[in-house]
Design an enzyme around this catalytic site. Structure first.
Site, short mmCIF file in Angstrom:
data_model
loop_
_atom_site.label_atom_id
_atom_site.label_comp_id
_atom_site.label_asym_id
_atom_site.label_seq_id
_atom_site.Cartn_x
_atom_site.Cartn_y
_atom_site.Cartn_z
N ASP A 55 -38.19 -23.58 8.36
CA ASP A 55 -37.06 -23.67 7.44
C ASP A 55 -37.01 -25.10 6.89
O ASP A 55 -37.75 -25.98 7.33
CB ASP A 55 -35.75 -23.24 8.11
CG ASP A 55 -34.74 -22.77 7.07
OD1 ASP A 55 -34.93 -23.06 5.87
OD2 ASP A 55 -33.74 -22.12 7.43
C1 BGC Z 1 -32.24 -22.02 4.32
C2 BGC Z 1 -33.27 -20.94 4.09
C3 BGC Z 1 -33.85 -21.08 2.71
C4 BGC Z 1 -34.43 -22.45 2.56
C5 BGC Z 1 -35.10 -22.69 1.21
C6 BGC Z 1 -32.75 -23.40 3.96
O1 BGC Z 1 -31.73 -24.34 3.96
O2 BGC Z 1 -31.83 -21.98 5.67
O3 BGC Z 1 -32.70 -19.68 4.28
O4 BGC Z 1 -34.80 -20.08 2.49
O5 BGC Z 1 -33.39 -23.41 2.71
O6 BGC Z 1 -34.19 -22.79 0.20
#
Ligand code: BGC
Length: 714
Positions: A264
């Site tokens: 993530d």
């Molecule tokens: C989130 C994810 C997301 C990623 C990319 C993160 O902060 O937890 O769910 O896909 O950002 O935007």
């Protein structure tokens, strides 16, 4: 390009080129209009020098930028490996659908599949190839802001809806230029963050993981999802990003996943504040060893892996495995044949907000809304003068969080929706938090001139979503004040509620004659709400998450376990039982609940023998009659309770459901096949099987009501 050619390509790559493939940066590095490097990305300046070897980008894009970036990139990339474009298409790209929690209330995988299909068509036309969706984190805590992204509290629905979205994004041919590869997230247990606080610690027993939390991720992978994202949280002490048990033992060995694993946002370097890595080098090593193949938005890999692999040559194999998966993904998406995937500005223009997409959004929104209360206030009386008041009366901010590329300017408001259906209303927009005395006076005047009051209340978009946790999930006090004023006027009060989570509605339920939960309904929200209020559409949504009376009750989910002193059995005992002294044990509105404009009557369950065995399933059926005046859709739900098991089992657990549409006066028999498999669970040895013995089988309109029979597994 086939497997052998991919192997040959990996052999030609330098170590740095491999690590580049495993690094993801934002499109802002390639000068895309409106793309901003936020958070950790703004601290990634050093990566600028490596931008022609990074494997993928994330963030804002349009067809013209994609064509330009890919062309420039291919001119600079020594081996001509195309760049991969990823983003969060969570509930629509330009045409925004209701938030996922709302979509799940359709209890209809077809709705999820269709919305994902449209989302893929639009996002692929704008140049994207991967979406970070579906999120299948099981949630029992509505204080967690990301509950809006989930499909609720039930593992069966989560798995089915996640799988349906994967199928919608990917179809069965990922080479087609109108598809997106799906990334399932957040592995694992992110929805169980302590106290509902985002990014927080998760502690779950193996039994709870196996029985409740893991099945949905597995189901979404079985539908063919090509990527998995590791979660931010620690799981039983070990951050998911460095969790070898999760990413190797479960994901690769037990489930046989052969796709790509991504971290993530910034999570690799977050191993440092988690307290398991001393610095970037540790963070890179732990993540690589656990199985993170793409590092999103930090640069530990590119900073530390060249040197680390020099010292520990055995790590090189990890690089090769990761790069092979990434190149395979590019190949599956057809990028080696056409790095532009047929993108053109003309196609983009034709596809975005296509009228058929808007129509799909309107239908999905109608199917997502849940009528929670109705004492003869709905459908609207066409002869009534209507006062429409509140923060959402004429508000275009109905798209909800994670509608990254949606534009509120395209959104239909409640006022517009009603006006377009010929419903004339006097309206008054208010603030959502502070409603001044003079606005309250205007509201009183308007109410006096009307026959019915329609209040459009709720939470602002940014009160849910990522980092949108709230300790208490009631309405702001001034909105409640407005409600009390409306109720005191003695006229019918209808509340249309907007939110990304279940809300404490006890006081609203006390004052209002009708409550329609509209969630964040998306681009076509106003039309869909008008469809339901006027009776043009009959509401059919059912909750996929329990609504508490009070935040202090959380977690309050339908499939809890009995204690040794269950309150409902100890009716003679006043004190020494499982209960709160000040609020009920049950939720205000249970899982599975929702009303419509029809009345459905359930007959008795007919079960052929009441006995089943491993190889002989049981047929059961139940007659349902529409006693109302509207054609309506009923979701007929089947629950079981395993009365005596090796471990304590939920008081009820959903094992099947069916939707039927019946005309007024029409009757139908709904049939189910109950197999031993459906009665099983993971035992203390973590093996899945069903215990012979008695089960209560309940068929009803929600998780609280229903007819029941005893069945026996022999
Ligand atoms: C989130 C994810 C997301 C990623 C990319 C993160 O902060 O937890 O769910 O896909 O950002 O935007």
């Amino acid at each position: 390009m086939n497997t052998i050619q991919i192997e040959a390509l990996v052999k030609q790559m330098t170590r740095l080129e491999k690590i580049g493939q495993m690094t993801q940066i934002t499109t802002s590095f390639f000068n895309v209009d409106g793309a901003k490097a936020t958070g950790t990305a703004s601290r990634m300046k050093d990566v600028e020098q490596h931008k022609w070897i990074v494997g993928s980008v994330l963030g804002k894009l349009d067809a013209a930028s994609m064509l330009r970036i890919q062309r420039d990139y291919l001119q600079h990339n020594r081996l001509g490996i195309p760049l991969l474009f990823m983003t969060d298409v969570v509930h629509g790209y330009k045409t925004i659908f209701p938030v996922p929690l709302a979509l799940s209330c359709s209890w209809n995988p077809e709705v999820l599949r269709r919305t994902a299909r449209v989302s893929a068509v639009e996002a692929a036309a704008a140049g994207f190839q991967v979406t970070f969706s579906p999120m299948v984190d099981l949630v029992r805590d509505p204080r967690w802001g990301r509950v809006m992204e989930s499909f609720g509290e039930d593992r069966l629905l989560l798995g089915q809806f996640g799988a349906a979205m994967v199928e919608g994004y990917q179809t069965d041919d990922l080479q087609q230029p109108d598809t997106l590869a799906a990334c399932v997230k957040h592995f694992a247990g992110y929805g169980a963050a302590e106290g509902g606080k985002d990014y927080n610690t998760v502690d779950l027993s193996p039994l709870s993981l196996y029985n409740d939390y893991l099945p949905a991720y597995h189901a979404a992978l079985q539908a063919g999802a090509r990527l998995m994202m590791a979660a931010f949280n620690t799981l039983n002490g070990v951050p998911a990003t460095a969790n070898t048990w999760l990413l190797q033992d479960i994901l690769r060995k037990q489930w046989g996943f052969d796709g790509t694993v991504i971290s993530d946002w910034g999570a690799v370097k977050e191993l440092i504040p988690h307290g398991v890595a001393a610095g970037s080098e540790d963070a890179a090593r732990l993540s690589l060893q656990a199985g993170i193949e793409i590092e999103m938005m930090t640069t530990a890999y590119i900073e530390a892996l060249p040197e680390l692999c020099e010292q520990h040559p055995e790590l090189e194999q990890k690089l090769d495995e990761a790069v092979t998966h990434i190149l395979q993904l590019k190949q599956e998406l057809g990028l080696f044949d056409d790095p532009y995937r047929g993108v053109s500005e003309a196609r983009e223009q034709e596809m975005l907000l296509h009228p058929s997409h808007r129509q799909a959004a309107r239908e999905a929104a109608v199917q997502s809304m849940v009528l929670l209360k109705n004492q003869n206030a709905l459908p609207l009386n066409p002869n009534h003068r209507l006062a429409l008041i509140g923060p959402f009366a004429d508000n275009q901010h109905l798209l909800g969080p994670w509608s990254v590329d949606g534009d509120p300017n395209h959104t239909v408001t409640v006022l517009e929706g009603l006006n377009q259906q010929g419903v004339h209303v006097q309206s008054l927009s208010t603030d959502d938090n502070r409603i001044d005395e003079d606005v309250l006076h205007q509201a009183i005047e308007l109410i006096q001139q009307s026959d019915t009051v329609l209040l459009a209340l709720g939470e602002r978009e940014e009160w849910s979503g990522e980092a949108g946790s709230r300790a208490s999930i009631g309405l702001p006090l001034d909105q409640l004040k407005l409600l009390r004023i409306a109720a005191a006027a003695g006229k019918p009060v209808i509340v249309v509620m907007f939110a990304g989570r279940p809300i404490e509605l006890a006081e609203v339920a006390h004052h209002a004659d009708a409550i329609l939960m509209a969630w964040f309904p998306g681009t076509e929200g106003g039309h869909a709400i008008a469809d339901i209020l006027t009776g043009r559409s009959n509401p059919s949504g059912r909750l996929t998450m329990s609504f508490p009376y009070h935040s202090g009750q959380i977690p309050v989910h339908y499939n809890h376990l009995n204690t040794g002193r269950p309150a409902h059995l100890l009716t003679q005992e006043k004190r020494y039982k499982t209960q709160y002294l000040d609020v009920p044990n049950e939720s205000l509105y249970p899982f599975g609940y929702g009303l419509g404009y029809s009345e459905f009557a359930y007959g008795d369950i007919d079960a052929d023998t009441c006995e089943l065995s491993i190889d002989r399933p049981l047929q059961v059926s139940i007659p349902i009659t529409n006693n109302g005046e509207y054609t309506g859709c009923e979701t007929v739900q089947v629950y079981i309770h395993d009365r005596v098991a090796e471990i304590a089992r939920p008081v009820r657990e959903l094992i099947a459901y069916q939707q039927i549409e019946l005309k007024p006066g029409e009757k139908a028999r709904v049939e189910y096949t109950i197999s031993a498999e459906m009665l099983g669970y993971y035992h203390t040895d973590l093996q899945y099987r069903a215990d012979p013995g008695e089960f209560e089988l309940i068929i009803g309109p929600d998780s609280r009501r229903g007819a029941s029979v005893m069945i026996r597994l022999v």
